[in-house]
Design an enzyme around this catalytic site. Structure first.
Site, mmCIF file in Angstrom:
data_model
loop_
_atom_site.group_PDB
_atom_site.id
_atom_site.type_symbol
_atom_site.label_atom_id
_atom_site.label_comp_id
_atom_site.label_asym_id
_atom_site.label_seq_id
_atom_site.Cartn_x
_atom_site.Cartn_y
_atom_site.Cartn_z
ATOM 1 N N GLU A 160 55.771 123.120 41.611
ATOM 2 C CA GLU A 160 56.791 123.065 42.645
ATOM 3 C C GLU A 160 57.447 121.689 42.538
ATOM 4 O O GLU A 160 56.748 120.679 42.505
ATOM 5 C CB GLU A 160 56.145 123.241 44.030
ATOM 6 C CG GLU A 160 57.193 123.179 45.117
ATOM 7 C CD GLU A 160 56.642 123.438 46.520
ATOM 8 O OE1 GLU A 160 55.437 123.669 46.676
ATOM 9 O OE2 GLU A 160 57.469 123.397 47.454
ATOM 10 N N ARG A 201 39.860 123.091 40.114
ATOM 11 C CA ARG A 201 40.778 121.965 40.031
ATOM 12 C C ARG A 201 40.028 120.700 39.659
ATOM 13 O O ARG A 201 38.856 120.536 39.963
ATOM 14 C CB ARG A 201 41.577 121.672 41.304
ATOM 15 C CG ARG A 201 41.257 122.356 42.535
ATOM 16 C CD ARG A 201 42.030 121.965 43.796
ATOM 17 N NE ARG A 201 42.883 120.833 43.810
ATOM 18 C CZ ARG A 201 44.213 120.921 43.902
ATOM 19 N NH1 ARG A 201 44.797 122.095 43.940
ATOM 20 N NH2 ARG A 201 44.928 119.834 43.964
ATOM 21 N N LYS A 246 49.780 115.937 45.960
ATOM 22 C CA LYS A 246 51.143 115.393 45.991
ATOM 23 C C LYS A 246 51.492 114.854 47.366
ATOM 24 O O LYS A 246 52.201 113.864 47.487
ATOM 25 C CB LYS A 246 52.143 116.482 45.583
ATOM 26 C CG LYS A 246 52.222 116.655 44.081
ATOM 27 C CD LYS A 246 53.347 117.591 43.699
ATOM 28 C CE LYS A 246 52.904 119.023 43.788
ATOM 29 N NZ LYS A 246 53.831 119.990 43.224
HETATM 30 P P1 ATP Z 1 49.158 119.461 45.048
HETATM 31 O O1 ATP Z 1 47.960 120.016 45.731
HETATM 32 O O2 ATP Z 1 48.924 118.133 44.407
HETATM 33 O O3 ATP Z 1 50.400 119.481 45.870
HETATM 34 P P2 ATP Z 1 49.958 121.899 43.892
HETATM 35 O O4 ATP Z 1 48.935 122.849 43.429
HETATM 36 O O5 ATP Z 1 50.603 122.208 45.185
HETATM 37 O O6 ATP Z 1 49.368 120.448 43.832
HETATM 38 P P3 ATP Z 1 51.921 122.764 42.055
HETATM 39 O O7 ATP Z 1 53.168 122.084 41.690
HETATM 40 O O8 ATP Z 1 51.978 124.037 42.801
HETATM 41 O O9 ATP Z 1 51.085 121.699 42.842
HETATM 42 O O10 ATP Z 1 50.963 122.923 40.789
HETATM 43 C C1 ATP Z 1 51.375 123.448 39.568
HETATM 44 C C2 ATP Z 1 50.165 123.931 38.819
HETATM 45 O O11 ATP Z 1 49.233 122.868 38.637
HETATM 46 C C3 ATP Z 1 49.446 125.020 39.588
HETATM 47 O O12 ATP Z 1 49.150 126.070 38.693
HETATM 48 C C4 ATP Z 1 48.213 124.346 40.093
HETATM 49 O O13 ATP Z 1 47.154 125.264 40.208
HETATM 50 C C5 ATP Z 1 47.943 123.286 39.039
HETATM 51 N N1 ATP Z 1 47.200 122.165 39.621
HETATM 52 C C6 ATP Z 1 47.564 121.418 40.691
HETATM 53 N N2 ATP Z 1 46.612 120.520 40.983
HETATM 54 C C7 ATP Z 1 45.619 120.678 40.072
HETATM 55 C C8 ATP Z 1 44.359 120.043 39.846
HETATM 56 N N3 ATP Z 1 43.932 119.051 40.606
HETATM 57 N N4 ATP Z 1 43.609 120.468 38.806
HETATM 58 C C9 ATP Z 1 44.048 121.457 38.014
HETATM 59 N N5 ATP Z 1 45.220 122.106 38.169
HETATM 60 C C10 ATP Z 1 46.003 121.724 39.190
HETATM 61 MG MG MG Z 2 51.143 124.638 44.853
#
Ligand code: ATP
Ligand code: MG
Length: 552
Positions: free
Chosen positions: A34, A260, A270
């Protein structure tokens, strides 16, 4: 890319089985960020997994922005994310994709659900909806609007799209099961009314699809074979599958979850990283102390080192809490064989070579790397005044001291053995200068009749270059700063995470382009800052120390 062999894991096994059975002719994955912030080390894990699988099995990986929350998303984030993926060494298949490209298709599918009696327009307020939803131990109740006829739902949904109703006054919900033990199946909202300017579609829409509805359909439209996501989406998988089963989509990808990455002494969210930036605890998203890909890049981490780190931590469904030392170790190992070694002094103490003699005292050439003669060499210039490190001198040294001390001898790296004759002090007793004498018989030779074990780094005061040096330490003092119930993660910020000092480096670093990396001997790996030049003064960021200073 010539990375070491991949480590086998359960997702690779699934992919291999699907290719072997002919279920899929080729693997297609996607990375779906995102654009609401900069990517962090956790995302690097996901990037390396998705793009890595595509590379290993000659498939392809899409980059798709999940842009369904217009208020939080910006072009700046979207372009930084593309930079990060490329910098890590990956290329997505074809053009960048956006969930918003599918808004028209998503809308049509929503009408199809309505027509099939599988979605309805609800007028409950958010509070009422929460109340009706029930709890983990109590079934939900049907909204009074759940029984609306499909014709009325279709009419209302069209009017939602046309902008007839205020924000938040109505939603479109999938009609699944209000009694399901899985809360995600209790008639999840799939569309909401929100008048917000979207970075791609502008003001064309005042209704936006929800993530769970958008994501599975986007995957299906792109014919993704394996949709990989983190474990918190495990409970969403029944919804993912439900939506795709109801609609005439071209494919039904398989969602597979993995754990994760959580990295000790930092945060990987984020939202929290955004807070560090907006509240000014760091200089920006690319502050070298940030666990963002931009931050790590600016600090001097290499894409190869980060990829190696993700290889080492593996992929599984069990907890993936990793110490910073693992990341630093991978970076250090990568830099060890790759970057030239030079000398720099970061806490300078003046040292005068009292018997220095023009014509007699000579400079020597030295290679940039002991195992890589092809890196070339330079002259390590010497002069009457040199700079040494303050903590390489001690008046009352501990036993076994092999550095500077009154009457003691030490070798200047790539140069002579010197003896420390005198320390000059200021009124407060601080040592301000050392007077030493050169043994002129020791250039490239051992001294006769005695052993001198200690070797220190130094630079010639008349040849060296002033540098600004940023010494970084962990950003947080607690391994899991956001793991305390009653305390805010910001309370654990390390007040000494950044120390800026003025030092001196060998003149040969003068031409260092931004992002040039060096080992400063005995000190660590450093990287010329991407952005900061203060006139003639180069700024170097300490990437990582030579040894792990924390685990001792
Ligand atoms: P955040 O929790 O930091 O906002 P998010 O999951 O909302 O992260 P996205 O932009 O939706 O952020 O993530 C894109 C991809 O990265 C998704 O497939 C998510 O599962 C993966 N991802 C995000 N954080 C991690 C992590 N700590 N370890 C592994 N994969 C991750
Ligand atoms: Mg997300």
């Amino acid at each position: 890319m010539s990375d070491p062999a991949p480590v086998q894991h359960f997702i690779r096994s699934i992919v291999e089985a699907d290719l072997a059975s002919g279920k899929h002719a080729a693997v297609t994955t996607r990375f779906p960020p995102e654009p609401n912030g900069y990517l962090h080390i956790g995302h690097a894990k996901s990037i390396c997994l998705n793009f890595g699988l595509a590379l290993d099995y000659q498939g392809s990986c899409n980059l798709r922005f999940d842009d369904t929350n217009p208020e939080k998303e910006t072009e700046e984030y979207a372009s930084a994310i593309q930079d990060d993926v490329r910098w890590l060494g990956f290329q997505w298949n074809g053009a960048v994709r956006w969930a918003s490209d599918y808004f028209p298709a998503l809308y049509d599918y929503a009408e199809a659900l309505i027509t099939k009696g599988l979605a309805y327009v609800d007028d409950l307020t958010p509070e009422e909806m929460r109340e009706y939803r029930g709890t983990l131990t109590q079934a939900g109740r049907a909204s009074p609007f759940r029984a609306r006829a499909w014709e009325e739902n279709l009419d209302l949904f069209r009017r939602m799209k046309a902008g007839e109703f205020p924000d938040g006054s109505r939603t479109l919900r999938a009609k699944i099961d209000m009694a399901s033990p899985n809360m995600n199946l209790r008639d999840p909202v799939i569309y909401r009314i929100k008048r917000a300017h979207h970075i791609r579609t502008g003001d064309a829409w005042c209704i936006y699809p929800m993530y769970d509805y958008t994501h599975c359909i986007s995957d299906a439209l792109e014919c993704i074979t394996h949709s990989l996501c983190t474990l918190e989406f495990e409970d969403h998988r029944p919804l993912y599958d439900w939506v795709l089963e109801q609609l005439p989509v071209p494919s039904h990808p398989r969602q597979i979850e993995f754990s994760r990455l959580e990295l000790h002494y930092t945060v990987t969210s984020k939202r929290k990283l955004n807070q560090l930036v907006t509240q000014g605890h760091v200089s920006g998203w690319d502050d070298p102390r940030m666990p963002t890909i931009h931050g790590m890049r600016r600090r001097g981490y290499t894409p190869e080192g980060i990829r190696e780190f993700t290889r080492r931590i593996g992929i599984s469904k069990s907890e993936n809490v990793v110490d910073m030392a693992v990341l630093e170790g991978a970076i250090r190992e990568d830099l060890e064989t790759k970057v030239p070694r030079v000398m720099a002094v970061v806490h300078p103490l003046k040292l005068v070579l009292s018997n220095y003699q023009d014509g007699l005292t000579a400079s020597r050439a030295a290679g940039f790397h002991p195992n890589h003669p092809e890196f070339g060499e330079r002259i390590v210039a010497i002069s009457r005044e040199i700079w040494v490190e303050q903590d390489d001198y001690s008046e009352n040294p501990p036993a076994g001291w092999q550095r500077l001390t009154p009457g003691g001898e030490v070798r200047l790296r790539y140069s002579y053995v010197i003896r420390c004759d005198e320390a000059i002090k200021d009124d407060e007793g601080n040592v301000t200068e050392l007077r030493c004498s050169i043994d002129h018989e020791t250039l490239g030779k051992n001294p006769v009749g005695r052993k001198v074990k200690g070797v220190i780094h130094w630079v010639s005061a008349s040849h060296c270059l002033p540098i600004e040096v940023r010494l970084y330490d962990r950003l947080f003092l607690d391994p899991i700063p956001d793991g305390h119930k009653d305390r805010d993660f910001l309370e654990f910020l390390n007040p000494e995470s950044l120390t800026v000092v003025s030092g001196w480096a060998e003149a040969c670093v003068r031409e260092a382009a931004p992002e040039t990396r060096y080992q400063f001997e005995r000190l660590g790996y450093f990287c010329a800052d991407r952005h900061d030049y203060r006139g003639e003064r180069l700024a170097f960021n300490r990437t990582v120390t030579l040894k792990d200073n924390w685990s001792k």
